[in-house]
Design an enzyme around this catalytic site. Structure first.
Site, mmCIF file in Angstrom:
data_model
loop_
_atom_site.group_PDB
_atom_site.id
_atom_site.type_symbol
_atom_site.label_atom_id
_atom_site.label_comp_id
_atom_site.label_asym_id
_atom_site.label_seq_id
_atom_site.Cartn_x
_atom_site.Cartn_y
_atom_site.Cartn_z
ATOM 1 N N HIS A 157 34.501 20.865 57.666
ATOM 2 C CA HIS A 157 34.676 22.321 57.596
ATOM 3 C C HIS A 157 36.125 22.743 57.806
ATOM 4 O O HIS A 157 36.447 23.930 57.684
ATOM 5 C CB HIS A 157 33.798 23.019 58.639
ATOM 6 C CG HIS A 157 32.333 22.838 58.417
ATOM 7 N ND1 HIS A 157 31.715 23.135 57.221
ATOM 8 C CD2 HIS A 157 31.351 22.382 59.245
ATOM 9 C CE1 HIS A 157 30.424 22.876 57.323
ATOM 10 N NE2 HIS A 157 30.178 22.407 58.532
ATOM 11 N N ASP A 193 26.044 15.951 54.380
ATOM 12 C CA ASP A 193 25.770 16.753 55.570
ATOM 13 C C ASP A 193 24.875 17.933 55.187
ATOM 14 O O ASP A 193 24.914 18.416 54.055
ATOM 15 C CB ASP A 193 27.095 17.262 56.130
ATOM 16 C CG ASP A 193 26.985 17.875 57.504
ATOM 17 O OD1 ASP A 193 27.345 17.199 58.479
ATOM 18 O OD2 ASP A 193 26.561 19.046 57.595
ATOM 19 N N ASP A 282 22.697 15.402 59.950
ATOM 20 C CA ASP A 282 21.974 16.606 60.348
ATOM 21 C C ASP A 282 21.019 17.118 59.280
ATOM 22 O O ASP A 282 20.409 18.179 59.449
ATOM 23 C CB ASP A 282 22.929 17.707 60.796
ATOM 24 C CG ASP A 282 24.129 17.878 59.893
ATOM 25 O OD1 ASP A 282 24.182 17.230 58.839
ATOM 26 O OD2 ASP A 282 25.029 18.662 60.252
#
Length: 346
Positions: A157, A193, A282
């Site tokens: 990110h 992800d 995740d």
């Protein structure tokens, strides 16, 4: 498989963050590193400390003023307010406001995208070590075919000039740029992800030398909200080299695996010769910060798919938060990858 890590991963230890107006326990805990390292060790992988690469490879991804900010912010915290225990923004830069402030309080809001990514006393040491882990894995993958970097804090990110989403330096992008420049070839990034890899997309959005693919939960009501949609395909020289595959929330193994297979086909069509996997765990059905429903068996199949090419491949740890099966999911991905490559050592 060779696994690179650094105990400096433990130095960044945020306590709480703001989510939907409430302060809650921070999900990106040092215990993630310890759990994942133990999982890799007990699975029989070859554990090695990361080397030191310095700032130069990171400058291929992030601006000089952003890196200076990360290095200097903690020592300048008293200019904001004496006695601060962590650094977070009180104001944020908006698209219509482009001036770069000289004072640290303005630079905090310029370079930090949210209230979930605090800077602490030893954060800079931890994020530099995390980048070194990714670079060590990339160097080994170039020479020996593949490697895994147990990076913490995560990175995907982090954009050219901003931290956010628990990320400071974009380890995935740093590894991709290093492989591109070392091998002089087009590199693919496949981000699995649960959250869109908005930072990696930002870094390479106008670049044809790095193909970026992100497989993630639909961002229309899920972080990062403002990026990760299918119509984002790149600009200028990078037009056609960015692919987003947003998945319906609750998607399980088959949809996830189909997306990975499509991502690999896309990279092959675009002439990729080396690969970086942004390995978020995740997407798990039990992840406390997730929106998908991938099983441990699904992660094994994911590893098999990602290991099915002959490309030098660097696996870079991104998300994946504390749950009873986090370690088993890492074992599954690495085991599946090795089953395709036919080697445990890497």
């Amino acid at each position: 498989m060779k696994v690179f890590h650094s105990p400096a991963s433990l130095l960044h230890a945020p306590v709480t963050y703001f989510r939907r107006g409430k302060a809650i326990p921070h999900l990106e805990q040092p215990a993630r590193y310890e759990l994942l390292l133990n999982a890799a060790f007990t699975a029989g992988h070859d554990i090695e400390l990361a080397g030191v690469f310095g700032i130069e490879p990171i400058q291929k991804v992030h601006s000089s003023r952003y890196l200076s900010f990360l290095k200097e912010a903690w020592d300048r915290r008293s200019e904001i307010e004496p006695g601060l225990e962590h650094i977070l923004p009180s104001h944020f830069k908006r698209p219509e406001m482009d001036q770069y402030p000289k004072h640290i309080i303005g630079q905090v809001g310029f370079h930090m995208a949210d209230l979930s990514t605090p800077i602490h006393e030893r954060t800079y040491e931890a994020v530099m070590a995390s980048s070194d882990i990714a670079l060590s894995a990339a160097k080994h993958a170039i020479a020996h075919g593949h490697a895994y970097g147990l990076c913490r804090p995560p990175g995907h990110h982090a954009s050219v000039e901003s931290a956010g989403g628990f990320c400071f330096i974009n380890n995935t992008a740093v590894a991709a740029a290093y492989m591109r420049d070392t091998l002089n070839c087009r590199v693919g990034v496949i981000d699995i992800d649960v959250h869109h890899g908005n930072g990696t997309q930002n870094v390479f959005y106008s670049n044809e030398d790095v193909v970026t693919v992100s497989i993630h939960a639909d961002p229309s009501n899920f972080m990062p909200y403002y990026a990760g949609y299918a119509d984002e395909t790149g600009v200028s020289a990078g037009l056609g080299y960015n692919l987003n595959l947003p998945l319906p929330h609750g998607s399980g193994d088959q949809i996830y695996l189909n997306a990975i297979a499509y991502a690999l086909e896309f990279c092959q069509r675009q002439g990729v010769e080396a690969l970086v996997v942004a390995l978020g765990l995740d997407a798990s059905e039990e992840d406390p910060n997730g929106a998908l429903a991938v099983t441990t068996r699904g992660f094994f199949a994911c590893g098999q798919l990602l290991g099915s090419t002959k490309w030098p491949t660097t696996l870079v740890q991104e998300g994946g938060y504390l749950s009873e099966i986090l370690g088993e999911n890492l074992k599954a991905v690495l085991g599946g990858f090795d089953s395709s490559r036919g080697s445990l050592a890497g």
